[in-house]
Design an enzyme around this catalytic site. Structure first.
Site, mmCIF file in Angstrom:
data_model
loop_
_atom_site.group_PDB
_atom_site.id
_atom_site.type_symbol
_atom_site.label_atom_id
_atom_site.label_comp_id
_atom_site.label_asym_id
_atom_site.label_seq_id
_atom_site.Cartn_x
_atom_site.Cartn_y
_atom_site.Cartn_z
ATOM 1 C CE LYS A 186 -3.471 4.990 -1.374
ATOM 2 N NZ LYS A 186 -4.574 5.536 -2.178
ATOM 3 C CE1 TYR B 20 -3.975 2.142 0.749
ATOM 4 C CE2 TYR B 20 -2.591 3.134 2.456
ATOM 5 C CZ TYR B 20 -3.746 3.144 1.679
ATOM 6 O OH TYR B 20 -4.646 4.168 1.831
HETATM 7 P P1 NAP Z 1 -13.381 2.582 1.395
HETATM 8 O O1 NAP Z 1 -14.428 3.128 2.305
HETATM 9 O O2 NAP Z 1 -12.934 1.165 1.555
HETATM 10 O O3 NAP Z 1 -13.832 2.851 -0.106
HETATM 11 C C1 NAP Z 1 -13.012 2.479 -1.177
HETATM 12 C C2 NAP Z 1 -13.761 2.728 -2.461
HETATM 13 O O4 NAP Z 1 -12.896 2.373 -3.535
HETATM 14 C C3 NAP Z 1 -15.022 1.909 -2.590
HETATM 15 O O5 NAP Z 1 -16.086 2.756 -2.921
HETATM 16 C C4 NAP Z 1 -14.727 0.937 -3.743
HETATM 17 O O6 NAP Z 1 -15.814 0.765 -4.642
HETATM 18 C C5 NAP Z 1 -13.656 1.698 -4.499
HETATM 19 N N1 NAP Z 1 -12.836 0.787 -5.288
HETATM 20 C C6 NAP Z 1 -11.949 -0.148 -4.845
HETATM 21 N N2 NAP Z 1 -11.418 -0.804 -5.876
HETATM 22 C C7 NAP Z 1 -11.975 -0.275 -7.007
HETATM 23 C C8 NAP Z 1 -11.818 -0.532 -8.387
HETATM 24 N N3 NAP Z 1 -10.968 -1.475 -8.832
HETATM 25 N N4 NAP Z 1 -12.549 0.200 -9.286
HETATM 26 C C9 NAP Z 1 -13.406 1.161 -8.847
HETATM 27 N N5 NAP Z 1 -13.593 1.445 -7.534
HETATM 28 C C10 NAP Z 1 -12.886 0.731 -6.631
HETATM 29 O O7 NAP Z 1 -12.024 3.418 1.517
HETATM 30 P P2 NAP Z 1 -11.745 4.953 1.886
HETATM 31 O O8 NAP Z 1 -11.165 4.972 3.241
HETATM 32 O O9 NAP Z 1 -12.903 5.803 1.546
HETATM 33 O O10 NAP Z 1 -10.537 5.233 0.866
HETATM 34 C C11 NAP Z 1 -10.629 6.120 -0.254
HETATM 35 C C12 NAP Z 1 -9.225 6.488 -0.688
HETATM 36 O O11 NAP Z 1 -8.567 7.167 0.394
HETATM 37 C C13 NAP Z 1 -8.339 5.294 -1.016
HETATM 38 O O12 NAP Z 1 -7.495 5.614 -2.100
HETATM 39 C C14 NAP Z 1 -7.513 5.113 0.246
HETATM 40 O O13 NAP Z 1 -6.294 4.460 -0.016
HETATM 41 C C15 NAP Z 1 -7.317 6.561 0.656
HETATM 42 N N6 NAP Z 1 -6.954 6.721 2.061
HETATM 43 C C16 NAP Z 1 -7.801 6.380 3.063
HETATM 44 C C17 NAP Z 1 -7.404 6.584 4.384
HETATM 45 C C18 NAP Z 1 -8.285 6.243 5.555
HETATM 46 O O14 NAP Z 1 -7.821 6.407 6.701
HETATM 47 N N7 NAP Z 1 -9.514 5.813 5.366
HETATM 48 C C19 NAP Z 1 -6.134 7.108 4.656
HETATM 49 C C20 NAP Z 1 -5.300 7.437 3.604
HETATM 50 C C21 NAP Z 1 -5.718 7.259 2.312
HETATM 51 P P3 NAP Z 1 -16.959 -0.390 -4.522
HETATM 52 O O15 NAP Z 1 -17.435 -0.344 -3.087
HETATM 53 O O16 NAP Z 1 -17.987 0.044 -5.503
HETATM 54 O O17 NAP Z 1 -16.307 -1.693 -4.872
#
Ligand code: NAP
Length: 244
Positions: free
Chosen positions: A155, A151
């Site tokens: 990133k 991961y």
């Molecule tokens: P999340 O709630 O798990 O949501 C992830 C989303 O990504 C889901 O809507 C999923 O869609 C979509 N997704 C995954 N694989 C996909 C694909 N191959 N094609 C299209 N859509 C896809 O995660 P989140 O926390 O909101 O994360 C959003 C972003 O923020 C990510 O890039 C993550 O790495 C980044 N981030 C998050 C955090 C944190 O603390 N939460 C911290 C740093 C960075 P479906 O449900 O439709 O499959």
């Protein structure tokens, strides 16, 4: 002006789509599996008086990413001015236990999809001499993390990619910036063990976990005219966790 948000049905992507819709952007919502949530979100965004449609695509597949942009153009009748590469996954485990599939799936979904979608968006942006690429990275792309070699590599790759795109397209009115969220309250962090969450909380100067809206506000800034002289940057939205 049309914004496309990948992986927008839930979590951070959902908050970004809502924030952009509230601020007068037409919104194309990409989802992979969460169709019902995407449809519900779309109905909510339409109440702001902007256009909104949902588009299924696995953005880690280059052909599906290409079809996504063709579909968006034909259904919405405009090209993408703001691209938010948000779709992302984790497959956390210690390096010795990390299977090649754990590595490849994360790199494909987080990094390769960012490349596929940006490449699709950039031609129309260059023609329009205007565009905003906003890539959702992570603070672990800056500082690394135990159990997240795959991961954090994905990133860190996004951050390097963002800088190169920024350099290549700055003269054509296109900015490319990354946002590095810290610990944000979504399904992705929900699955962490309570003792790990406690440890993380102690390392956040702000003393609290971030919300998806905290990230969405930063995206709105990079999507807007106000940020037109800012490109190639990585903005941490992390309550002071990193300060690099
Ligand atoms: P999340 O709630 O798990 O949501 C992830 C989303 O990504 C889901 O809507 C999923 O869609 C979509 N997704 C995954 N694989 C996909 C694909 N191959 N094609 C299209 N859509 C896809 O995660 P989140 O926390 O909101 O994360 C959003 C972003 O923020 C990510 O890039 C993550 O790495 C980044 N981030 C998050 C955090 C944190 O603390 N939460 C911290 C740093 C960075 P479906 O449900 O439709 O499959």
């Amino acid at each position: 002006m049309l914004a496309l948000v990948t992986g927008a049905a839930k979590g951070i992507g959902r908050a970004i789509a809502l924030e952009l819709g509230k601020n007068n952007f037409d919104v194309a919502i990409n989802f992979n599996h969460s169709e019902e949530a995407a449809q519900k979100l779309c109905e909510e965004i339409k109440t702001f008086g902007v256009k909104c449609e949902i588009f299924q695509a696995d953005v880690s597949d280059k052909d599906q990413a290409a079809k996504l942009f063709a579909d968006v153009k034909s259904v919405m009748g405009e090209t993408v001015s703001v691209l938010v590469n948000n779709a992302g996954i984790t497959r956390d485990t210690l390096l010795m236990r990390m299977k090649p599939e754990d590595w490849l799936t994360v790199i494909n979904t987080n990094l390769n999809a960012t490349f596929f979608c940006t490449r699709e968006a950039i031609r129309d942006m260059a023609k329009a001499r205007y565009g905003r690429i906003i890539n959702i990275a992570s603070i672990v792309g800056l500082i690394g993390n135990t159990g997240q070699a795959n991961y954090s590599a994905s990133k860190a790759g996004i951050i390097g990619f963002t800088k190169s795109v920024a350099r290549e397209y700055a003269e054509r009115g296109i900015t490319a910036n990354a946002i590095a969220p810290g610990f944000i309250d979504t399904d992705m962090t929900e699955k962490l063990k309570p003792e790990i969450k406690e440890g993380i909380l102690k390392s956040i100067p702000a003393g609290k976990i971030g919300s998806p809206q905290d990230v969405a506000k930063a995206v709105l800034f990079f999507a807007s005219e106000s940020s037109s002289y800012i490109t190639g940057q990585t903005l941490a939205v992390d309550g002071g966790m990193t300060m690099v």
